[in-house]
Each structure stands twice: as C-alpha cells, then as structure tokens.
Write a protein that holds these residues in place. Structure first.
Motif, PDB file in Angstrom:
ATOM      1  N   ASN A   1       2.122   1.951  -3.378  1.00 57.27           N
ATOM      2  CA  ASN A   1       1.060   2.499  -4.217  1.00 57.27           C
ATOM      3  C   ASN A   1       0.783   3.955  -3.891  1.00 57.27           C
ATOM      4  OD1 ASN A   1       0.783   0.066  -5.472  1.00 57.27           O
ATOM      5  ND2 ASN A   1      -1.010  -0.581  -4.311  1.00 57.27           N
ATOM      6  N   LEU A   2       0.834   4.276  -2.622  1.00 57.13           N
ATOM      7  CA  LEU A   2       0.553   5.651  -2.227  1.00 57.13           C
ATOM      8  C   LEU A   2       1.651   6.591  -2.711  1.00 57.13           C
ATOM      9  CD1 LEU A   2      -0.800   5.251   1.402  1.00 57.13           C
ATOM     10  CD2 LEU A   2      -2.086   5.781  -0.661  1.00 57.13           C
ATOM     11  N   ASN A  26      -6.552   2.278 -10.643  1.00 57.35           N
ATOM     12  CA  ASN A  26      -7.283   3.198  -9.782  1.00 57.35           C
ATOM     13  C   ASN A  26      -7.471   4.538 -10.454  1.00 57.35           C
ATOM     14  OD1 ASN A  26      -7.599   1.431  -7.702  1.00 57.35           O
ATOM     15  ND2 ASN A  26      -5.736   2.048  -6.661  1.00 57.35           N
ATOM     16  N   ILE A  37       0.835  -1.198   0.000  1.00 55.52           N
ATOM     17  CA  ILE A  37       0.000   0.000   0.000  1.00 55.52           C
ATOM     18  C   ILE A  37       0.872   1.251   0.000  1.00 55.52           C
ATOM     19  CG2 ILE A  37      -1.681   1.326   1.327  1.00 55.52           C
ATOM     20  CD1 ILE A  37      -2.870  -1.329   2.250  1.00 55.52           C
ATOM     21  N   ALA A  89      -2.108   1.113  -9.333  1.00 59.58           N
ATOM     22  CA  ALA A  89      -2.291   2.564  -9.247  1.00 59.58           C
ATOM     23  C   ALA A  89      -2.913   3.089 -10.532  1.00 59.58           C
ATOM     24  CB  ALA A  89      -0.963   3.242  -8.972  1.00 59.58           C
ATOM     25  N   HIS A  97      -0.473  11.810  -9.336  1.00 56.90           N
ATOM     26  CA  HIS A  97      -1.841  12.292  -9.346  1.00 56.90           C
ATOM     27  C   HIS A  97      -1.922  13.589 -10.099  1.00 56.90           C
ATOM     28  CE1 HIS A  97      -5.885  12.175  -7.849  1.00 56.90           C
ATOM     29  NE2 HIS A  97      -5.826  13.469  -7.690  1.00 56.90           N
ATOM     30  N   PHE A 146       1.119   7.040  -6.252  1.00 55.18           N
ATOM     31  CA  PHE A 146      -0.095   7.815  -6.486  1.00 55.18           C
ATOM     32  C   PHE A 146       0.153   9.306  -6.286  1.00 55.18           C
ATOM     33  CE2 PHE A 146      -4.546   8.314  -6.988  1.00 55.18           C
ATOM     34  CZ  PHE A 146      -4.968   9.266  -6.096  1.00 55.18           C
TER      35      PHE A 146
END
Lengths: 435, 192
Positions: free
Chosen positions: A33-34, A256, A30, A253, A41, A37
């Motif tokens: 991924n963060l 998402n 996680i 990612a 983003h 991200f």
C-alpha cells in the motif's frame, strides 16, 4: 497463586512485549500500500506558492555568475530549491532542467521511468500555464516547452509500452491512465487560459502560442487514450496473477485517497466559488460511487474490471483536485456545467422494458427518454436496454447497459452532446455542451 | 576570464553536491520504504500497546507512514524521521481515543483479546505481549504513553519530551509515577 516476588517481573513483561511485531501478511500488505501510495500521491501545486516570493528576489541579481557562486557557497542546496518554481526564460531555469535530468537518470525501472517522465511532461504544461498568464508565452518559450514536453511524453509512452510488452499490464494501465488524466486536465486549462489571454487584448500575446501548444498536447492525449483503451481491455480480461493480487491493496489505497481528498476539499471550501466547490463535491461522490462498485466486482471474481474501475476513480479524484487548484490559482472554472435545481436520482438495475413518459426521471431499467429541459445531475442510470438522451434537439443513443455517471445535460443548449465512453460500454458523461 | 572559469568550476562542484543532497533528502521512494522496513514494527508495537487493538494498530501503522510521506512530499525537511513517525502516531492515537465512545475497561479488554490467527508466528507474536497489554489497559492514557515510549520504544525522556511537546521534567515525573503504578499492579497480582 503466589508467585515469587520478582523485582524484575516488569522488566520481564517488557522484554516479552518487545517481541510483538507485525505479522508477515500485514507487513507486506502495508508495504504494498505504501509503495502504491507514494507513486500515486498527487503533488500539491506548491511551486506556484513558492515561486512568487523567490523569483522576485532572483530577478534583482544582475551579475549572474558571481551571484550564483555566492548563493551556492553560502546557501548550500538553496539554489536547486529556488529553481523549482522557475519558468523558461528565467535565470535559474537551466538549474531546474539539470535537476530534472538527474531525477530522470535515477529512474531505473520502467514504472519509475513512466512516472517521472509523465510528471515532467505535466510540469512543462504547468510552466506554459503560468507563462500564458504572465503574457510570456511567445514563439521561443513555446517551442522550448513543446520540445521538452514531446520528449518526456514520448519517453513515458515508451516506458508504458515496454511495461505492456513485459506483461505488466497493471502498471502500464495505471501509468497511462494517470498520464492521460493529467495531460487532459492541463490541456483544458491551457485552452481556457489562452481564451482569457485573447480576451484581454493586445497586452497579452500568448493566446496564439497557447493554442498551438494545445493542439500538440491534444494529439498526444488522443494517442495515449487509444493506448489506454487497448490496455484497459487487456486488463479487464485479466483476472489472475498480478492484477488479482494487487486489487485489494489498490482499493484500500484509493479509499484512503478519497478520505484525504474530502479533507482537502474541506480546507479549500472558502477559497473557491460555491459552484466550483459543489462540482468538486459531486466529483468526489462520483469517485466514491465507483469505488463502492468495486467490491461487487471483486466478489464476482472480476478483478480486471475492478482494477480498471479503481483507475477511473483515481483519475476522477486527481481531476477534482485539479479543478480546485485551477480555480484557486488561475480563477478558471474547469468544472463541467451543471444545471441547478435538479435533484439527484438513481435508477437501479431492472429488467424488462418500461417506457416512462417523457420528462419523468424515474424508471426501472428499460428505455428512458429525457426530453428538453430534463437533467441528470450527479445521478446514474444502470439498466439494460436503451437510454436516449436529448439535448436541445440532438439525440444521443447509447447501447445496452449504458450508464451516465455524474453528468449533466441542459435541454436548452443547441448542438451536439459529446459523450466520453468509459469502460464496459458505460458512458462517463462529463457531457460537453456544444458551444 | 580566469576568474570566470574558476567560478564555473566552483559552481559545478557545489551544484552537483547540492542536487544530490536535495534528491536524497526528501522524495526518494526507496529510502522511504527502507524506513518503513526499519521502523514499521516499532510503530506497530507502539500503537498496539496504546490502543489495544491489533487490526486498528495495523491500519494506524499504515496511516502513520502515509502521513509521513505526505509531510515529506510537501517539501518539508525532516532531520529525525523516527521522531516524526512517533509524533504522527501520537496524534492518530489521540484521534482514536476520541473516536471511541465508551472507554470502559471491559470493552478494552474485550477488544484486546481478539482470537489470534491460525498463523503460528502470529500467535507467538501477540501472546508474548499479553501481559504488557493487560497492564497497559489498566493505566490512564497519559501513563500508558509514558510507559510505552520509555520502555517499549526505548526513547529517552528528552526524546519523549520533544515528541509529545512537554517539558523533560514533566515527562520524567510521569514516567516515575507510571512505573510505581505498574509495580503496584504487578505486586498486587502476584499476591493474589
């Protein structure tokens, strides 16, 4: 079985339950991924929305130093915030520049340096776009923007090359792909805004500076594209280590992001024309197709290829948002031309050569000939052998294993069909119809 | 002239301070990841005991943080990040409930008891929560929410009220009722 009636048994249950936590695998996954991200983003174009309300307020202050002091003393961080939407020539623009320099200063890793400088290079182009619309892009402001743009894009390039030298191919390819995607999209918009300015006559003298700036940006885009091709070749060849480890995380990612993109599109449906919306939807689908093809690559152990495809999909998704924003903010249609009334079709991998009659849009691999009037709308052709696409008399011949993805060709246009090559000899055809 | 210089100095000082404030507040990736390291387990725990599924709770945890980042990225200022995280989690959990077609007890228990991984610590991890999970699955969603937030997350009724947007009084009443229910269940189990 009778237990001791323990008044505290709920408390004991709770105490035990508090020991539940993420497994170390999940926790790390996680976090990866963060991290990914946050770096990828897309930034919403809020500056434009904020700017219009705050800038008009600021213009009213005639006595600069006193006004600033008052604002700072009583407004706290309000000034820096207000400055974010400012443009070259505005009162608070130096404040914006200063805050940007602080941000650059805070970037320590090469990755961060590449990211922040790429973002700032794009920001300069955003400012240019707004200036063109207002007719305020003159020789002076254009030089100012150009200088800053060149400085930041050079720094971004430096950082990307450094990443490559260090062997961090994944990060280098990633940062470069984003940079190219963003600059390319902005340059297209800038070009169209310049054309619009020219058409509006003598009231808007920004057309010529816009064009000059566009040439500079275009050259930069080409240079970075060349680097990108080199990086992607290297990454494709690399199927171990960092590239391999990061692929699954990046795929998640990206998936998402696709969900987020589709949700975003839904909210913008009423704000843009049907044509732009349809094009954005098709782009989102094209990205989805790309992502769908990734798991096959992963299964085959081709992690490098998978990685490059994911990058492509991400750039596609970024562009989709950009197309929507350009339409909303500037009423400029960046969507590639599409032919109406054509059905999607798909031709899958086949073997052997079949020559369908011209005009037919169905075949199993082999050679496909499309003559005047045919269109490939949001479809793809995957096959061995040659694909021959004729657009108004000029022909384009691809090599083996070519695929045209999400493209469209109108048979009535005269001129050259320019095609942008993608990875592994597949052709990503946002076909530009010669004008 | 002198006043100009004084103002310049004032501007410079306030200015540097304000820049620091703006940057530290929102888009600092490092502090955001630190926040994940601090609150990640808590959010996972919260989701796990409310939706009874480990894999979904993991995904949900990730989504909570991603949405929090999106919220910050838009320029919103956040005074209480922890509260924001729980708020987002709550919304996602409601979505999850809606998505589940049949809310049968059997299905929930089935989903709750997944084969635990071969990783030793993981078995340890979830096994500790076995009883709590079972208890939570017998409660209505609203009671479950109250119990998890009060006793697992250690949030005060006031904090809970603020997060879920109800009055502190309602929350307190619900916590008491939920607690009664839970104690009943435990006593009932113990007698059998």
């Amino acid at each position: 079985m009778k237990k001791n009636p323990d008044k505290n048994s709920f408390e004991a249950v709770v105490q035990a339950a508090k020991g539940v936590r993420l497994s170390s695998e999940a926790r790390e996954r996680i976090q990866d991924n963060l991290v990914y991200f946050t770096r990828n983003h897309p930034v919403r174009n809020l500056a434009l929305e904020r700017q219009t309300s705050e800038r008009s307020l600021l213009i009213k202050f005639k006595f600069m130093p006193i006004a600033l002091a008052v604002m700072l003393l009583f407004g706290g961080s309000g000034v820096t915030f207000a400055a974010q939407g400012s443009l070259p020539g505005d009162l608070l623009y130096p404040v914006k520049t200063l805050s940007e320099n602080v941000r650059v200063g805070l970037a320590f890793s090469d990755e961060a340096k590449a990211q922040v400088n790429a973002k700032l290079a794009s920001r300069r182009l955003e400012e240019a776009e707004k200036l063109v619309v207002e007719g305020r892009l003159n020789a002076e402001t254009k030089d100012q923007i150009e200088a800053s743009f060149e400085a930041h894009s050079a720094e971004a390039n430096k950082a990307i090359v450094q990443l490559e030298v260090e062997g961090n191919l994944a990060a280098a390819a990633d940062a470069n792909a984003e940079l190219v995607g963003s600059l390319n999209a902005h340059n297209e918009l800038l070009g169209k805004l310049g054309v619009k300015a020219e058409a509006s006559g003598s009231e808007n003298a920004s057309a010529s500076p816009a064009q000059n700036l566009s040439v500079t940006v275009g050259a930069k885009v080409e240079a970075q594209k060349a680097l990108g091709a080199e990086l992607e070749t290297k990454v494709s060849a690399e199927s171990n280590g960092e590239v391999k480890n990061s692929v699954q995380g990046r795929l998640n990612a990206a998936e998402n992001e696709l969900v987020s993109l589709r949700a975003y599109l839904e909210t913008r449906k009423d704000k843009v024309s049907a044509e732009v919306y349809a094009s954005a939807e098709a782009d989102a689908n094209a990205a989805a197709d790309l992502l769908a093809s990734v798991s096959v690559k992963i299964g085959a152990g081709a992690y490098g290829d998978a990685f490059v495809i994911i990058l492509k999909a991400e750039v596609e998704m970024q562009n989709t948002r950009f197309v929507i924003q350009s339409s909303e903010n500037f009423n400029i249609n960046l969507a590639p031309s599409r032919v109406e009334g054509q059905t999607d079709f798909r031709i899958n991998n086949g073997s052997g050569a079949t020559n369908p009659p011209s005009g037919s849009n169905d075949a199993d691999g082999g050679s496909l000939n499309f003559n005047t009037g045919a269109a490939i709308h949001g479809g793809s052709i995957n096959g061995d052998g040659k694909v021959d696409v004729r657009a108004g008399g000029d022909s384009f011949n691809s090599n083996d294993s070519a695929s045209i993805h999400g493209g469209s060709v109108s048979g009535e246009v005269n001129g050259n069909a320019e095609v942008q090559p993608g990875i592994n000899s597949s052709v990503d055809a946002k076909l530009k119809l010669g004008l | 002239m002198l006043t100009d210089s004084i103002i310049d100095v004032l501007i410079l000082c306030k200015f540097l301070k304000s820049i620091a404030a703006v940057n530290m507040n929102n888009l600092n990736e490092e502090s955001y990841i630190k926040a994940y390291q601090n609150f990640g387990d808590a959010i996972f725990r919260h989701c796990y005991f409310r939706i009874s599924n480990k894999a979904n709770a993991e995904d949900m945890t990730q989504n909570v943080f991603m949405k929090a980042w999106e919220y910050l990225e838009k320029g919103n200022e956040v005074k209480n990040l922890r509260a924001l995280l729980y708020k987002i989690a709550g919304d996602l959990i409601v979505d999850e409930y809606r998505r589940k077609k049949a809310d049968s007890l059997e299905r929930m228990i089935e989903e709750g008891f997944e084969p635990l991984g071969s990783n030793g610590s993981e078995i340890q991890n979830l096994a500790e929560g076995k009883d709590m999970l079972r208890l939570m699955q017998t409660l209505d969603p609203k009671y479950r929410e109250a119990v998890v937030m009060r006793f697992i997350d250690d949030l005060s009724p006031k904090e809970i009220a603020e997060i879920i947007g109800e009055s502190e009084n309602n929350v307190s009443v619900r916590i008491n009722r939920a607690l009664n229910k839970v104690r009943q269940l435990i006593n009932h189990e113990e007698k059998s």
